[in-house]
Design an enzyme around this catalytic site. Sequence first.
Site, PDB file in Angstrom:
ATOM      1  N   THR A 151       7.854   1.555  10.058  1.00  0.00           N
ATOM      2  CA  THR A 151       9.030   1.162   9.285  1.00  0.00           C
ATOM      3  C   THR A 151      10.280   1.533  10.082  1.00  0.00           C
ATOM      4  O   THR A 151      10.477   2.710  10.398  1.00  0.00           O
ATOM      5  CB  THR A 151       9.025   1.898   7.929  1.00  0.00           C
ATOM      6  OG1 THR A 151       7.786   1.604   7.277  1.00  0.00           O
ATOM      7  CG2 THR A 151      10.184   1.455   7.065  1.00  0.00           C
ATOM      8  N   PHE A 182       2.726  -2.325   4.290  1.00  0.00           N
ATOM      9  CA  PHE A 182       3.095  -1.988   2.912  1.00  0.00           C
ATOM     10  C   PHE A 182       2.043  -1.110   2.227  1.00  0.00           C
ATOM     11  O   PHE A 182       2.093  -0.929   1.011  1.00  0.00           O
ATOM     12  CB  PHE A 182       3.290  -3.278   2.101  1.00  0.00           C
ATOM     13  CG  PHE A 182       4.373  -4.164   2.635  1.00  0.00           C
ATOM     14  CD1 PHE A 182       5.686  -4.011   2.212  1.00  0.00           C
ATOM     15  CD2 PHE A 182       4.097  -5.132   3.584  1.00  0.00           C
ATOM     16  CE1 PHE A 182       6.702  -4.818   2.722  1.00  0.00           C
ATOM     17  CE2 PHE A 182       5.098  -5.949   4.100  1.00  0.00           C
ATOM     18  CZ  PHE A 182       6.406  -5.798   3.669  1.00  0.00           C
ATOM     19  N   ARG A 184      -0.285   1.664   0.475  1.00  0.00           N
ATOM     20  CA  ARG A 184       0.021   2.850  -0.329  1.00  0.00           C
ATOM     21  C   ARG A 184      -1.023   3.912  -0.007  1.00  0.00           C
ATOM     22  O   ARG A 184      -2.218   3.603  -0.010  1.00  0.00           O
ATOM     23  CB  ARG A 184      -0.070   2.529  -1.825  1.00  0.00           C
ATOM     24  CG  ARG A 184       0.915   1.492  -2.295  1.00  0.00           C
ATOM     25  CD  ARG A 184       0.480   0.899  -3.614  1.00  0.00           C
ATOM     26  NE  ARG A 184      -0.726   0.093  -3.483  1.00  0.00           N
ATOM     27  CZ  ARG A 184      -1.369  -0.497  -4.490  1.00  0.00           C
ATOM     28  NH1 ARG A 184      -0.926  -0.368  -5.720  1.00  0.00           N
ATOM     29  NH2 ARG A 184      -2.450  -1.205  -4.273  1.00  0.00           N
ATOM     30  N   GLU A 185      -0.570   5.153   0.267  1.00  0.00           N
ATOM     31  CA  GLU A 185      -1.556   6.227   0.453  1.00  0.00           C
ATOM     32  C   GLU A 185      -2.353   6.355  -0.828  1.00  0.00           C
ATOM     33  O   GLU A 185      -1.824   6.203  -1.934  1.00  0.00           O
ATOM     34  CB  GLU A 185      -0.841   7.541   0.780  1.00  0.00           C
ATOM     35  CG  GLU A 185      -0.365   7.558   2.215  1.00  0.00           C
ATOM     36  CD  GLU A 185       0.483   8.776   2.555  1.00  0.00           C
ATOM     37  OE1 GLU A 185       0.336   9.818   1.905  1.00  0.00           O
ATOM     38  OE2 GLU A 185       1.305   8.659   3.477  1.00  0.00           O
ATOM     39  N   LEU A 283       7.694   2.953 -13.687  1.00  0.00           N
ATOM     40  CA  LEU A 283       8.589   3.309 -14.788  1.00  0.00           C
ATOM     41  C   LEU A 283       8.154   4.613 -15.450  1.00  0.00           C
ATOM     42  O   LEU A 283       8.421   4.817 -16.633  1.00  0.00           O
ATOM     43  CB  LEU A 283       8.628   2.183 -15.841  1.00  0.00           C
ATOM     44  CG  LEU A 283       9.548   0.996 -15.554  1.00  0.00           C
ATOM     45  CD1 LEU A 283       9.601   0.061 -16.757  1.00  0.00           C
ATOM     46  CD2 LEU A 283      10.968   1.450 -15.187  1.00  0.00           C
ATOM     47  N   ALA A 285       8.899   8.159 -16.046  1.00  0.00           N
ATOM     48  CA  ALA A 285       9.955   9.163 -15.861  1.00  0.00           C
ATOM     49  C   ALA A 285       9.303  10.482 -15.498  1.00  0.00           C
ATOM     50  O   ALA A 285       8.193  10.777 -15.929  1.00  0.00           O
ATOM     51  CB  ALA A 285      10.750   9.299 -17.148  1.00  0.00           C
ATOM     52  N   GLY A 290       8.639  11.183  -3.716  1.00  0.00           N
ATOM     53  CA  GLY A 290       8.667  12.007  -2.512  1.00  0.00           C
ATOM     54  C   GLY A 290       7.773  11.349  -1.491  1.00  0.00           C
ATOM     55  O   GLY A 290       7.582  10.140  -1.497  1.00  0.00           O
ATOM     56  N   CYS A 293       7.495   8.455   3.049  1.00  0.00           N
ATOM     57  CA  CYS A 293       8.127   7.143   3.216  1.00  0.00           C
ATOM     58  C   CYS A 293       9.395   6.948   2.385  1.00  0.00           C
ATOM     59  O   CYS A 293      10.480   6.835   2.949  1.00  0.00           O
ATOM     60  CB  CYS A 293       7.118   6.042   2.891  1.00  0.00           C
ATOM     61  SG  CYS A 293       5.816   5.928   4.129  1.00  0.00           S
ATOM     62  N   LYS A 356       1.868  12.645  -4.649  1.00  0.00           N
ATOM     63  CA  LYS A 356       1.323  11.782  -5.700  1.00  0.00           C
ATOM     64  C   LYS A 356      -0.190  11.963  -5.680  1.00  0.00           C
ATOM     65  O   LYS A 356      -0.724  12.564  -4.725  1.00  0.00           O
ATOM     66  CB  LYS A 356       1.719  10.319  -5.480  1.00  0.00           C
ATOM     67  CG  LYS A 356       1.106   9.689  -4.239  1.00  0.00           C
ATOM     68  CD  LYS A 356       1.402   8.207  -4.181  1.00  0.00           C
ATOM     69  CE  LYS A 356       0.672   7.545  -3.025  1.00  0.00           C
ATOM     70  NZ  LYS A 356       0.906   6.126  -2.914  1.00  0.00           N
TER      71      LYS A 356
HETATM   72  N1  NAD Z   1       2.046   6.621   5.294  1.00  0.00           N
HETATM   73  C1  NAD Z   1       2.263   5.497   4.643  1.00  0.00           C
HETATM   74  O1  NAD Z   1       1.875   5.333   3.477  1.00  0.00           O
HETATM   75  C2  NAD Z   1       2.994   4.361   5.315  1.00  0.00           C
HETATM   76  C3  NAD Z   1       2.972   3.087   4.722  1.00  0.00           C
HETATM   77  C4  NAD Z   1       3.664   2.044   5.345  1.00  0.00           C
HETATM   78  C5  NAD Z   1       4.403   2.282   6.493  1.00  0.00           C
HETATM   79  N2  NAD Z   1       4.426   3.550   7.012  1.00  0.00           N
HETATM   80  C6  NAD Z   1       5.207   3.765   8.232  1.00  0.00           C
HETATM   81  O2  NAD Z   1       4.288   3.910   9.295  1.00  0.00           O
HETATM   82  C7  NAD Z   1       4.799   4.793  10.275  1.00  0.00           C
HETATM   83  C8  NAD Z   1       3.801   5.917  10.503  1.00  0.00           C
HETATM   84  O3  NAD Z   1       3.685   6.643   9.301  1.00  0.00           O
HETATM   85  P1  NAD Z   1       2.496   7.680   9.065  1.00  0.00           P
HETATM   86  O4  NAD Z   1       2.596   8.096   7.645  1.00  0.00           O
HETATM   87  O5  NAD Z   1       1.236   7.126   9.581  1.00  0.00           O
HETATM   88  O6  NAD Z   1       2.976   8.886  10.029  1.00  0.00           O
HETATM   89  P2  NAD Z   1       2.080  10.049  10.645  1.00  0.00           P
HETATM   90  O7  NAD Z   1       3.022  11.130  10.990  1.00  0.00           O
HETATM   91  O8  NAD Z   1       0.913  10.348   9.748  1.00  0.00           O
HETATM   92  O9  NAD Z   1       1.467   9.418  11.979  1.00  0.00           O
HETATM   93  C9  NAD Z   1       2.222   9.125  13.118  1.00  0.00           C
HETATM   94  C10 NAD Z   1       1.334   9.381  14.329  1.00  0.00           C
HETATM   95  O10 NAD Z   1       1.972   8.884  15.505  1.00  0.00           O
HETATM   96  C11 NAD Z   1       1.604   9.749  16.575  1.00  0.00           C
HETATM   97  N3  NAD Z   1       2.507   9.516  17.713  1.00  0.00           N
HETATM   98  C12 NAD Z   1       3.784   9.917  17.891  1.00  0.00           C
HETATM   99  N4  NAD Z   1       4.268   9.434  19.041  1.00  0.00           N
HETATM  100  C13 NAD Z   1       3.283   8.702  19.622  1.00  0.00           C
HETATM  101  C14 NAD Z   1       3.186   7.922  20.793  1.00  0.00           C
HETATM  102  N5  NAD Z   1       4.219   7.784  21.629  1.00  0.00           N
HETATM  103  N6  NAD Z   1       2.026   7.287  21.050  1.00  0.00           N
HETATM  104  C15 NAD Z   1       0.969   7.410  20.216  1.00  0.00           C
HETATM  105  N7  NAD Z   1       0.999   8.138  19.075  1.00  0.00           N
HETATM  106  C16 NAD Z   1       2.155   8.766  18.783  1.00  0.00           C
HETATM  107  C17 NAD Z   1       1.681  11.132  15.945  1.00  0.00           C
HETATM  108  O11 NAD Z   1       0.965  12.095  16.699  1.00  0.00           O
HETATM  109  C18 NAD Z   1       1.046  10.852  14.573  1.00  0.00           C
HETATM  110  O12 NAD Z   1      -0.355  11.055  14.589  1.00  0.00           O
HETATM  111  C19 NAD Z   1       6.159   5.252   9.748  1.00  0.00           C
HETATM  112  O13 NAD Z   1       7.155   4.411  10.248  1.00  0.00           O
HETATM  113  C20 NAD Z   1       6.024   5.039   8.258  1.00  0.00           C
HETATM  114  O14 NAD Z   1       7.263   4.882   7.620  1.00  0.00           O
HETATM  115  C21 NAD Z   1       3.719   4.579   6.477  1.00  0.00           C
END
Ligand code: NAD
Length: 471
Positions: A151, A182, A184-185, A283, A285, A290, A293, A356
């Site tokens: 993102t 998109f 969701r964890e 919705l 409340a 948190g 993201c 969550k």
């Molecule tokens: N977690 C979610 O639910 C979710 C959903 C949609 C989008 N996103 C987006 O996805 C992206 C990643 O989120 P996440 O929750 O997986 O983060 P995260 O911190 O769990 O994972 C990121 C990973 O990238 C690795 N990393 C950092 N630099 C690197 C590089 N140069 N080469 C290879 N690996 C590298 C880190 O070691 C880490 O393991 C963010 O932009 C987030 O906003 C996350």
Amino acid sequence: MNDPFLNAAELSAADLSEAVPAPAPDGSPIRIAVFGTGYLGATHAVAMAELGFEVWGADTDQSKVDALAAGKVPFYEPGLDPLLAQHLDAGRIRFTTDLAAAAAWGDVHFICVGTPQQKTSHAANLSYVESAATTIARNLTKDALIVGKSTVPVGTAARLRELIAAEVPAGLRAELVWNPEFLREGKAVQDTLHPDRIVLGGTSAQAEATLREVYAGPIAEGTPVVVTDLPTAELVKVSANAFLATKISFINAISGVCEAAGADVTVLADALGHDTRIGRQFLDAGLGFGGGCLPKDIRALMHRANELGAYRASALLQQVDEINMGQRERVLDLAVQACGGSVLNHRIGVLGAAFKPHTDDVRDSPALNVAAALHLRGAQVTVFDPEAGDTARRSFPTLSYATSVEEAVEGTDVVLVLTEWDQFTTADPTALAPLTHAPRVIDARGKLDPQTWRGAGWEFAGLGRSVAPAA
Ligand SMILES: NC(=O)c1ccc[n+]([C@@H]2O[C@H](COP(=O)([O-])OP(=O)(O)OC[C@H]3O[C@@H](n4cnc5c(N)ncnc54)[C@H](O)[C@@H]3O)[C@@H](O)[C@H]2O)c1
């Protein structure tokens, strides 16, 4: 134009469609490399293997790579472990810290690295994305497609195109497109394999064809594909999160009115939700949003909107953020009130640490934030979470952690339900009441039935609900 990739950012999709050959022109299966194997990347890598591709997951974190290579997902995500094991056994997926080797090997390179909030501002830290893009481009051994999934603030991909163009070895071509994620964890596997939509930004005709092949499974199930330009693709993702955050803060603002007027926000939300234009989701409340993201994404959008002069969007999101953070204060106030004006030396049981349910993610978790704030005020806090105990302990080692609801509730002056795990919302108040020093509960997620808990002898408080016992 001699070499269209020298300034790919300025090229239209039509230009690129002429320029980029298919990633696997010999007809061999597409090799997929995933850079960043955190919550997003590990799930995406395994899902790509499940869709039938050969996959390498590459990450800079040796311990994460070792765990994944050994078949252990280093975080809790329902359904991911068995799929990982299955595809490791089949030899379809492997993990490495050798980013250069992964770049040299792959045809399609997904960027899934983190974009956390900067330490000194609301803006996103793009250093990981820039580093991943540079590493991939520099180590290519054949023409390739680079697909951003992280993102990012609008405008990032255009800049990355310039970075990539400067790094690609002479004679090779690399196209960068944006395909925001998109998932969701807690539902990440399902969301990745069966997404609501697939957004493809800035693709040439060739890149679009390749990605339609990658996503052939979901597309065959009817998943809509939205093909658009780069800035729209980047903005779809952050706008979706901003909308969800706004919906949560809206109901939390209304819950304040409900409290003041003696109304019940849970009944109100149910009634609102019957309107199909509104819908019931998001919705609830309570303690607010948190995680890794929503908070950082709305702040990054606020920052970017300001940079672009779109001040109204920025002002709206500022309010959303303030309302959200204010909910944590409201829950603290309820706890202080329940303890007679001070939590000092009171025993407090906290049910929930994850931001969550169905995840062990405690990044910017409101639950853990409240638990830590109570601890800071001198309360003896014991936290229980069915999955996030370990991640919580790593972030806040000074809190006490229990291994069951009963242990967390034992001898307490007040119990706070801060994450809506089923285990908490279906807990038996009659069995729990005798374990406490005084049966008082604060339902910060609006999921407990006040009458049942009061009927079992509990003093009950919630957000946006009448504090007085039901008539
Ligand atoms: N977690 C979610 O639910 C979710 C959903 C949609 C989008 N996103 C987006 O996805 C992206 C990643 O989120 P996440 O929750 O997986 O983060 P995260 O911190 O769990 O994972 C990121 C990973 O990238 C690795 N990393 C950092 N630099 C690197 C590089 N140069 N080469 C290879 N690996 C590298 C880190 O070691 C880490 O393991 C963010 O932009 C987030 O906003 C996350």
